[in-house]
Design a protein around this motif. Structure first.
Motif, mmCIF file in Angstrom:
data_model
loop_
_atom_site.group_PDB
_atom_site.id
_atom_site.type_symbol
_atom_site.label_atom_id
_atom_site.label_comp_id
_atom_site.label_asym_id
_atom_site.label_seq_id
_atom_site.Cartn_x
_atom_site.Cartn_y
_atom_site.Cartn_z
ATOM 1 N N CYS A 1 1.791 185.905 3.885
ATOM 2 C CA CYS A 1 1.423 187.301 4.114
ATOM 3 C C CYS A 1 2.093 187.825 5.377
ATOM 4 C CB CYS A 1 -0.096 187.453 4.203
ATOM 5 S SG CYS A 1 -0.916 187.007 2.687
ATOM 6 N N VAL B 1 3.333 190.625 7.571
ATOM 7 C CA VAL B 1 3.098 192.064 7.726
ATOM 8 C C VAL B 1 4.242 192.662 8.544
ATOM 9 C CG1 VAL B 1 1.463 193.784 8.570
ATOM 10 C CG2 VAL B 1 0.635 191.621 7.678
ATOM 11 N N ALA C 1 3.316 197.965 10.385
ATOM 12 C CA ALA C 1 2.011 197.858 9.738
ATOM 13 C C ALA C 1 1.020 197.090 10.623
ATOM 14 C CB ALA C 1 2.161 197.161 8.397
ATOM 15 N N GLN C 2 1.583 196.332 11.588
ATOM 16 C CA GLN C 2 0.728 195.522 12.465
ATOM 17 C C GLN C 2 -0.289 196.369 13.220
ATOM 18 O OE1 GLN C 2 0.660 192.264 12.916
ATOM 19 N NE2 GLN C 2 2.628 191.408 12.327
ATOM 20 N N LEU D 1 -3.091 197.468 11.145
ATOM 21 C CA LEU D 1 -4.011 196.359 10.908
ATOM 22 C C LEU D 1 -4.957 196.185 12.094
ATOM 23 C CD1 LEU D 1 -4.712 194.152 8.911
ATOM 24 C CD2 LEU D 1 -2.990 192.689 9.962
ATOM 25 N N LEU E 1 -5.552 190.851 3.846
ATOM 26 C CA LEU E 1 -4.162 190.382 3.784
ATOM 27 C C LEU E 1 -3.793 189.895 2.382
ATOM 28 C CD1 LEU E 1 -3.693 188.489 7.160
ATOM 29 C CD2 LEU E 1 -2.660 190.645 6.457
ATOM 30 N N SER F 1 -3.367 192.888 0.207
ATOM 31 C CA SER F 1 -2.107 193.574 0.500
ATOM 32 C C SER F 1 -0.944 192.823 -0.127
ATOM 33 C CB SER F 1 -1.846 193.646 2.000
ATOM 34 O OG SER F 1 -2.983 193.993 2.678
ATOM 35 N N ILE G 1 4.767 192.773 3.537
ATOM 36 C CA ILE G 1 3.689 193.753 3.394
ATOM 37 C C ILE G 1 3.984 194.963 4.273
ATOM 38 C CG2 ILE G 1 1.220 194.143 3.747
ATOM 39 C CD1 ILE G 1 0.899 191.071 3.262
ATOM 40 N N HIS H 1 1.206 199.326 1.688
ATOM 41 C CA HIS H 1 0.445 198.308 0.947
ATOM 42 C C HIS H 1 -0.861 197.996 1.670
ATOM 43 C CE1 HIS H 1 4.788 196.969 -0.066
ATOM 44 N NE2 HIS H 1 4.374 197.887 -0.930
ATOM 45 N N LEU H 2 -0.735 197.876 2.993
ATOM 46 C CA LEU H 2 -1.904 197.566 3.804
ATOM 47 C C LEU H 2 -2.914 198.705 3.738
ATOM 48 C CD1 LEU H 2 -2.780 195.294 5.710
ATOM 49 C CD2 LEU H 2 -1.882 196.643 7.593
#
Ligand SMILES: Nc1ncnc2c1ncn2[C@@H]1O[C@H](COP(=O)(O)OP(=O)(O)OP(=O)(O)O)[C@@H](O)[C@H]1O
Ligand SMILES: [Mg+2]
Length: 507
Positions: free
Chosen positions: A447, A449, A453-454, A457, A475, A478, A490, A494-495
């Motif tokens: 997974c 990321v 996107a981090q 999250l 996760l 995603s 990802i 998606h997240l």
């Protein structure tokens, strides 16, 4: 004279060889069975006696002792009728055969004919593994037995037929040698095509994601919005089972005695929807000699719990362990057995007792306390194990009256299959089959990321107050969404979709 015949017991889902020793000696006529037999095995005396007599053979009027070994393994059910009868015939020298590499299974009726016996598949599979060359089984179970190839399986209609076969008078042709497994596959599904569900596009998308990665889902919404209908359409979008999966499922149904006679191999993923009055044992399995419960009967398929809060609190709590471990171990004084329980959980519920909390049109008539009490019936730990929460709102007239059908299940399923094939490739060196089964080790490995996107999250973790388990679930989810989009890593989109499936105010 002493005769030894081999038969088989089923412990959990696996077979275990049982030796049936028959000794006939001079003395007053008697028939004793020793070696931990249960009532059905004790009753075998009457069936065996009548079956031998009614097959034109002689029941010896001597002292007959039958020992079932190993003595510490509990013998249950009527499957030992045939081996006992054969033992008596061999020991009284009415037939002659080298029975050391032969396996005998089957229940006898009083007229000497053979009846359907549960668990034939695991027993015949064991016979092959243990190097037997012939298995004698009831003719009605021939199709099920022929799933195990490379073993000489002889279908029997009656004891008389077996006697003349062993005497070399009239050989019975073995079954299944010429039937390919593919010819026995019955592909039929009673599921509703998802195209008939009007509107609810976001729910259909959520179900597609769930099917693609094997994720658990809870749907919440007012009465009549289509929750049950959507869940029942689920089997039509689930990917086909592989042969290995089909054999696992068939074993569970075989030992439960639920395998339909015309369907030797379960090729459809199971869809089980137990009523909320179900007992503890009915759900997880149990009984003095444990039998698989609904969670094992939905192995590799769907367990649908409609009206989720109505299920007893204790009944729902027992789901916590199998949902996580994918197996269930049932311990009894006599020992413990483990059944597989790798299922997808789908729950449907109303948001409150009257059903209309949060509905834009119809007013909710529940007292505030009642609503939270109702929702609390589904406990936090169970909710923490759910990947997807989705609202199923009331559907308006325009959508309902629209005659055009939505996207057909077949099309949705082809996308699901593509996502699954990516996962199969990813997990080929492991025993995993889909994203939902990943452990933290695999989550860390696969997974990835994307950097932008981090931060999303991190914010989500803090704002939604996610548990470590929920974090991993986001996760995994995603990852499935990225697989549906054929993406390597990802991305934020998606997240974002995965986070949207976290529970909101209603839970
Ligand atoms: N989206 C929809 N498209 C087409 N028909 C629908 C839809 N929603 C509901 N229906 C019709 O309404 C019936 C009842 O729907 P369903 O049983 O799925 O509701 P539900 O959400 O499970 O309600 P409840 O909360 O009372 O269990 C369906 O059998 C179908 O005829
Ligand atoms: Mg319903």
């Amino acid at each position: 004279m002493l005769a030894k015949v081999l038969s088989c017991a089923v412990v959990g889902l696996e077979g275990a060889i049982v030796e049936v020793e028959v000794d006939i000696s001079a003395g007053l006529p008697a028939f004793t069975i020793v070696g931990l037999p249960d009532t059905a095995v004790q009753e075998a005396r009457e069936r065996v006696r009548a079956a031998i007599k009614n097959s034109g053979l002689t029941f010896p009027m001597k002292r007959i002792t039958v020992n079932l070994a190993p003595a510490d393994l509990k013998k249950e059910g009527p499957a030992y009728d045939l081996p006992m009868a054969v033992g008596i015939l061999l020991s009284s020298e009415q037939v002659f055969a080298d029975a050391s590499r032969m396996l005998f299974l089957g229940e006898l009726s009083l007229d000497g004919s053979l009846r359907h016996t549960h668990g034939i598949l695991p027993m015949v599979a064991l016979a092959k593994e243990s190097g037997f060359n012939t298995a004698f089984i009831p003719a009605s179970d021939a199709r099920e037995a022929s799933l195990v190839q490379g073993l000489n399986t002889i279908p029997l209609k009656s004891l008389a037929e077996l006697a003349s076969h062993l005497r070399g008078e009239k050989a019975i042709p073995s079954c299944g040698a010429d039937v390919a497994i593919e010819d026995m596959i019955v592909r039929r599904s009673a599921a509703i095509d998802i195209a008939y569900v009007k509107g609810q596009e976001h729910v259909k998308r959520a179900l597609e994601v769930a099917a693609a990665g094997g994720h658990n889902v809870i749907m919440s919404g007012p009465p009549g919005s289509g929750k049950t209908m959507l869940a029942r359409s689920m089997p039509s979008i689930l990917p086909n089972m592989t042969m290995a999966e089909a054999l696992e499922v068939t074993k569970v149904y075989s030992v439960s005695g639920l395998l339909p006679q015309d369907t030797p191999l379960m090729m459809q993923r199971p869809f089980r929807s137990p009523h909320y009055t179900i007992s503890h044992a009915g759900l997880v399995g149990g009984g003095r000699w444990p039998r698989p419960g609904e969670i094992s009967l939905s192995h590799r398929g769907v367990l649908f719990l409609d009206e989720l809060p109505e299920f007893g609190h204790a009944v729902l709590e027992v789901l916590r362990q199998p949902v996580e471990d994918k197996v269930v171990t049932i311990s009894r004084a006599q020992g413990s057995v483990t059944f597989p329980a790798n299922f997808m959980l789908i729950g449907a519920m109303n948001p409150c007792p009257c059903g209309y909390y949060g509905d834009p049109v119809k007013e909710c008539t529940c007292a505030p306390g009642t609503i939270s009490r109702y929702q609390k019936r589904v406990s936090g730990p169970l909710l923490d194990r759910i990947d997807i929460f989705v609202q199923v709102p009331r559907i308006d007239y325009e959508k309902l009256a629209d005659d055009r059908l939505g996207e057909e299940s077949e099309k949705v399923r082809s996308r699901v299959e593509e996502a699954r094939s990516i996962q199969r490739e990813r997990f080929q060196s492991t025993h995993l089959t889909c994203n939902a089964e990943m452990t933290p080790v695999e989550v860390r490995e696969v997974c990835h990321v994307e950097p932008d996107a981090q931060s999303l999250l991190r914010t989500a973790m803090n704002q939604l107050v996610l548990s470590a388990r929920a974090f991993h679930r986001v996760l995994k989810l995603s990852r499935t969404i990225a697989d549906l989009a054929h993406a390597e890593t990802i991305a934020a989109s998606h997240l974002a979709e995965a986070l949207q499936y976290r529970p909101r105010t209603l839970f």
